[in-house]
Scaffold this motif. Structure first.
Motif, mmCIF file in Angstrom:
data_model
loop_
_atom_site.group_PDB
_atom_site.id
_atom_site.type_symbol
_atom_site.label_atom_id
_atom_site.label_comp_id
_atom_site.label_asym_id
_atom_site.label_seq_id
_atom_site.Cartn_x
_atom_site.Cartn_y
_atom_site.Cartn_z
ATOM 1 N N UNK A 98 10.766 33.682 27.189
ATOM 2 C CA UNK A 98 10.417 35.305 26.986
ATOM 3 C C UNK A 98 10.255 36.406 27.804
ATOM 4 N N UNK A 99 10.228 36.104 28.931
ATOM 5 C CA UNK A 99 10.089 37.274 29.811
ATOM 6 C C UNK A 99 11.517 38.312 30.037
ATOM 7 N N UNK A 100 12.601 37.811 29.879
ATOM 8 C CA UNK A 100 13.555 38.079 29.212
ATOM 9 C C UNK A 100 13.709 38.971 27.979
ATOM 10 N N UNK A 101 12.660 38.238 26.790
ATOM 11 C CA UNK A 101 12.657 39.353 25.327
ATOM 12 C C UNK A 101 11.656 40.180 25.962
ATOM 13 N N UNK A 102 10.991 40.099 26.651
ATOM 14 C CA UNK A 102 9.541 41.178 26.718
ATOM 15 C C UNK A 102 10.008 42.325 27.766
ATOM 16 N N UNK A 122 4.396 38.886 13.450
ATOM 17 C CA UNK A 122 3.339 39.411 14.204
ATOM 18 C C UNK A 122 3.909 39.622 15.467
ATOM 19 N N UNK A 123 4.874 38.719 16.240
ATOM 20 C CA UNK A 123 5.164 38.968 17.652
ATOM 21 C C UNK A 123 6.849 38.740 17.573
ATOM 22 N N UNK A 124 7.572 39.583 17.904
ATOM 23 C CA UNK A 124 8.704 40.538 18.397
ATOM 24 C C UNK A 124 9.090 39.485 19.108
ATOM 25 N N UNK A 125 7.557 38.850 20.182
ATOM 26 C CA UNK A 125 8.461 38.467 21.419
ATOM 27 C C UNK A 125 7.907 36.702 21.482
ATOM 28 N N UNK A 126 8.300 36.311 20.579
ATOM 29 C CA UNK A 126 8.090 34.423 20.925
ATOM 30 C C UNK A 126 9.272 34.241 21.318
#
Length: 342
Positions: free
Chosen positions: A314-318, A144-148
């Motif tokens: 997470x912020x690095x992923x986003x 559901x979420x690519x950023x997790x």
């Protein structure tokens, strides 16, 4: 910029009333006339809620084109969080770092159907999943979420990011300490259903305890494992059962400080001296651990830092996208020796 107090003064109501009306608290009973007056005054004064202020911070101070809103998904209920400071401290670390970065957060507790998560929260940029999750639910969330980012859970999927502590290593340090102190009759008080979604995978501390007693030829201690809910009441009940059984071990390793505090109470009520007759070691080093009588020997976990680290991942992923391989951050623990052991 207008404040709740400014609106309350002009509307002739309390600050609490203004806050609950502006936040659309459906459980709050107030006349429609008062509600309308408060909202009109807030609009005229151009009042901005904390979330709206965070959006401004996101877009201006951080140079982001759109607000960043993340979900803090807990695998447990609010009641569980309130009963044990461990997970509460992780969430506070997440919220503290989000506040520093101007990130908007939404708390999501113990959601039954994760397939509905994206539908109910379509504006989330990512998810921080805190607690223990089954393999099936991990896969659902990752789909559901690519950023997790997972905190306190180590997914089998090597492409997922997580922040954990090495429970097995910490447990072995405790058990070696007790063995060196001359304790060969050891007991363990753990959390019942710690991994209820996949019971074949027991808690790492319990697993390490079972291995340790076998390695050191003290297998009779297999009978000295007591599992209850992870609260002070659970620890109390576990210790009462151990006392009733007789032949009490000379030392107990307890899976949480909250449970250890309950165990101490049971021992005190039965006139069993700590540490003269029984030594107790807890886990987490919650604020109260230093002030029990006697003060609690325990393993310090840096739970708030786990939350902070999770937000940064997470912020690095986003902002930069996924890496070719997931990142596993292991936060160290510290063994704190106090007066509940000898």
């Amino acid at each position: 910029m207008a404040t709740l107090k400014d609106i309350a003064n002009e509307a002739g109501v309390s600050i609490t009333t203004v806050s609950r009306v502006i936040n659309y608290d459906t459980t709050f009973s107030v006349s429609e006339e008062t509600r309308k007056r408060i909202l009109e005054i807030a609009e005229r004064m151009k009042y901005k809620s904390p979330k709206e202020k965070a959006e401004v911070y996101n877009t201006k101070a951080n140079g982001r084109s759109t607000p960043v809103r993340i979900g803090i998904l807990s695998s447990y209920s609010e009641e569980v969080e309130l009963s044990d400071p461990y997970y509460l401290s992780i969430r506070m670390g997440v919220e503290k770092e989000c506040d520093r970065q101007g990130i908007i957060t939404e708390k999501i507790f113990n959601m039954k159907d994760y397939n509905e998560l994206a539908k109910k929260h379509p504006d989330l940029s990512g998810i921080i999943a805190v607690g223990r999750f089954s393999k099936e639910k991990i896969n659902t969330l990752a789909g559901l979420f690519s950023n997790i980012v997972f905190i306190d859970e180590e997914p089998e999927d090597p492409h997922l990011d997580c922040v954990i502590i090495d429970l097995a290593k910490a447990a072995r340090e405790v058990l070696n300490f007790l063995l060196k102190k001359g304790h060969r009759d050891l007991g363990y008080i753990g959390i019942l259903g710690c991994n209820s979604e996949y019971p074949e995978k027991i808690d790492a501390r319990e697993y390490e305890f079972r291995n340790f007693i076998k390695e050191n030829c003290i297998e009779k201690n297999e009978k000295n494992i007591y599992l209850e809910n992870g609260t002070a009441a659970g620890g109390y009940l576990a210790m009462v059962n151990a006392i009733k059984r007789g032949n009490l071990p000379t030392a107990f390793f307890v899976a949480s400080d909250s449970m250890a505090i309950g165990a101490l109470k049971a021992l005190h009520e039965h006139n069993i001296s700590v540490p003269d007759q029984v030594s107790i070691v807890g886990f987490n080093d919650i604020p109260n651990a230093e002030y029990t009588v006697p003060s609690l020997t325990t393993v310090r976990t840096y739970t708030e830092f786990m939350g902070v680290t999770g937000v940064k991942l997470l912020m690095d992923l986003i902002e930069n996208g996924a890496n070719d391989i997931g990142r596993k951050v292991i936060i160290p623990t510290e063994f704190i020796i106090r007066n509940s052991t000898k």
